[in-house]
Scaffold this motif. Structure first.
Motif, PDB file in Angstrom:
ATOM      1  N   ASP A  72      -4.284   0.809   1.930  1.00  0.00           N
ATOM      2  CA  ASP A  72      -4.834   2.110   2.314  1.00  0.00           C
ATOM      3  C   ASP A  72      -4.079   2.712   3.494  1.00  0.00           C
ATOM      4  O   ASP A  72      -3.805   3.913   3.517  1.00  0.00           O
ATOM      5  CB  ASP A  72      -6.321   1.993   2.661  1.00  0.00           C
ATOM      6  N   ARG A  85      -4.400  -8.389  11.398  1.00  0.00           N
ATOM      7  CA  ARG A  85      -5.568  -7.777  12.032  1.00  0.00           C
ATOM      8  C   ARG A  85      -5.675  -8.352  13.436  1.00  0.00           C
ATOM      9  O   ARG A  85      -5.534  -9.557  13.630  1.00  0.00           O
ATOM     10  CB  ARG A  85      -6.849  -8.084  11.269  1.00  0.00           C
ATOM     11  N   LEU A 129      -2.706 -10.943   7.398  1.00  0.00           N
ATOM     12  CA  LEU A 129      -3.306 -10.345   6.203  1.00  0.00           C
ATOM     13  C   LEU A 129      -2.296 -10.426   5.065  1.00  0.00           C
ATOM     14  O   LEU A 129      -1.084 -10.453   5.300  1.00  0.00           O
ATOM     15  CB  LEU A 129      -3.662  -8.874   6.459  1.00  0.00           C
ATOM     16  N   SER A 130      -2.792 -10.423   3.856  1.00  0.00           N
ATOM     17  CA  SER A 130      -1.883 -10.453   2.713  1.00  0.00           C
ATOM     18  C   SER A 130      -1.328  -9.051   2.478  1.00  0.00           C
ATOM     19  O   SER A 130      -1.946  -8.044   2.855  1.00  0.00           O
ATOM     20  CB  SER A 130      -2.592 -10.975   1.468  1.00  0.00           C
ATOM     21  N   ASP A 140      -1.247  -7.523  -0.191  1.00  0.00           N
ATOM     22  CA  ASP A 140      -2.076  -6.763  -1.129  1.00  0.00           C
ATOM     23  C   ASP A 140      -3.499  -6.546  -0.619  1.00  0.00           C
ATOM     24  O   ASP A 140      -4.374  -6.113  -1.369  1.00  0.00           O
ATOM     25  CB  ASP A 140      -2.074  -7.413  -2.508  1.00  0.00           C
ATOM     26  N   ASP A 141      -3.745  -6.810   0.673  1.00  0.00           N
ATOM     27  CA  ASP A 141      -5.048  -6.533   1.270  1.00  0.00           C
ATOM     28  C   ASP A 141      -5.321  -5.030   1.154  1.00  0.00           C
ATOM     29  O   ASP A 141      -4.446  -4.209   1.441  1.00  0.00           O
ATOM     30  CB  ASP A 141      -5.032  -6.970   2.740  1.00  0.00           C
ATOM     31  N   GLN A 142      -6.526  -4.662   0.727  1.00  0.00           N
ATOM     32  CA  GLN A 142      -6.828  -3.246   0.483  1.00  0.00           C
ATOM     33  C   GLN A 142      -6.673  -2.397   1.741  1.00  0.00           C
ATOM     34  O   GLN A 142      -6.193  -1.258   1.675  1.00  0.00           O
ATOM     35  CB  GLN A 142      -8.239  -3.084  -0.097  1.00  0.00           C
ATOM     36  N   ALA A 143      -7.031  -2.921   2.898  1.00  0.00           N
ATOM     37  CA  ALA A 143      -6.877  -2.161   4.148  1.00  0.00           C
ATOM     38  C   ALA A 143      -5.403  -1.889   4.445  1.00  0.00           C
ATOM     39  O   ALA A 143      -5.050  -0.809   4.938  1.00  0.00           O
ATOM     40  CB  ALA A 143      -7.532  -2.909   5.305  1.00  0.00           C
ATOM     41  N   VAL A 144      -4.540  -2.844   4.131  1.00  0.00           N
ATOM     42  CA  VAL A 144      -3.096  -2.672   4.318  1.00  0.00           C
ATOM     43  C   VAL A 144      -2.582  -1.598   3.366  1.00  0.00           C
ATOM     44  O   VAL A 144      -1.853  -0.675   3.773  1.00  0.00           O
ATOM     45  CB  VAL A 144      -2.345  -4.008   4.100  1.00  0.00           C
ATOM     46  N   ILE A 152      -6.010  -2.837  12.278  1.00  0.00           N
ATOM     47  CA  ILE A 152      -5.036  -3.346  11.311  1.00  0.00           C
ATOM     48  C   ILE A 152      -3.670  -2.854  11.767  1.00  0.00           C
ATOM     49  O   ILE A 152      -3.513  -1.681  12.112  1.00  0.00           O
ATOM     50  CB  ILE A 152      -5.315  -2.804   9.890  1.00  0.00           C
TER      51      ILE A 152
END
Length: 187
Positions: free
Chosen positions: A57, A74, A48-49, A51-55, A94
């Motif tokens: 959060d 993930r 995942l990047s 800046d991925d929103q799940a990261v 995640i």
């Protein structure tokens, strides 16, 4: 085989080696039930990047500065157990490594879903001289210890222990052999 000149593997290298689709054969001993279980599954590990929103959060939920994390990923799985052949074991989580700035071979691993209990969890990890990844995670009612090592780039092994929260006994012990699957490109 350890890296030359005693340079320990870091979490970024471990995650890079782990990215891909893995076919897993797991043998599980449920000591509390005196039961043996065989589980076959497919595990997908995808980078995942940062800046991925799940990261972002997950970092926010633990008050972790997102600038301090590396190599988030993930992990998704789908499999079947011989314990209940009608049940499909399926899930995703995640995982966000937060390396110790003074010791790059150790740190914390944030999870939005735990291994021993289905709740968010923070574990501590370290990588040994023989390139074994060791993760210890405490939960409300249990503690999990996992060790993962590579036999070669496409074969890895995993040992997992679920212990009582007081660390007075082992409830479940498992061994997995995982083989990387080639994903064929569609024409």
């Amino acid at each position: 085989m350890p890296n030359s000149q005693f340079q320990l593997m870091n979490i970024t290298e471990f995650v890079e080696r782990s990215i891909g689709r893995w076919r897993s054969q797991r043998s599980v001993h449920h000591l509390a039930f005196s039961h043996f279980e065989a589980v076959q599954s497919v595990i997908d590990i995808v980078a995942l990047s940062l800046d991925d929103q799940a990261v972002l959060d997950l970092c926010k939920s633990y008050n972790i500065d997102a600038q301090t994390v590396v190599s988030p990923f993930r992990m998704s799985w789908e499999g079947q157990s011989d314990w209940d052949e009608n049940e499909v074991l399926k899930g995703s989580c995640i995982l966000v490594p937060v390396p110790d700035p003074d010791h790059p071979n150790r740190g914390q691993l944030l999870r939005d879903q735990g291994y021993a209990e289905t709740m968010a969890a923070v574990g501590t990890y370290y990588l040994t001289e023989d390139e074994t990844f060791v993760l210890v995670t405490g939960y409300d009612r249990a503690a999990a210890e996992e060790k993962i090592w590579f036999i070669n780039p496409n074969v890895r092994c995993r040992v997992s222990l679920i212990k009582t929260s007081a660390n007075t006994g082992v409830v479940t012990a498992s061994f997995s052999s995982e083989i990387r699957q080639e994903i064929k490109n569609k024409p």
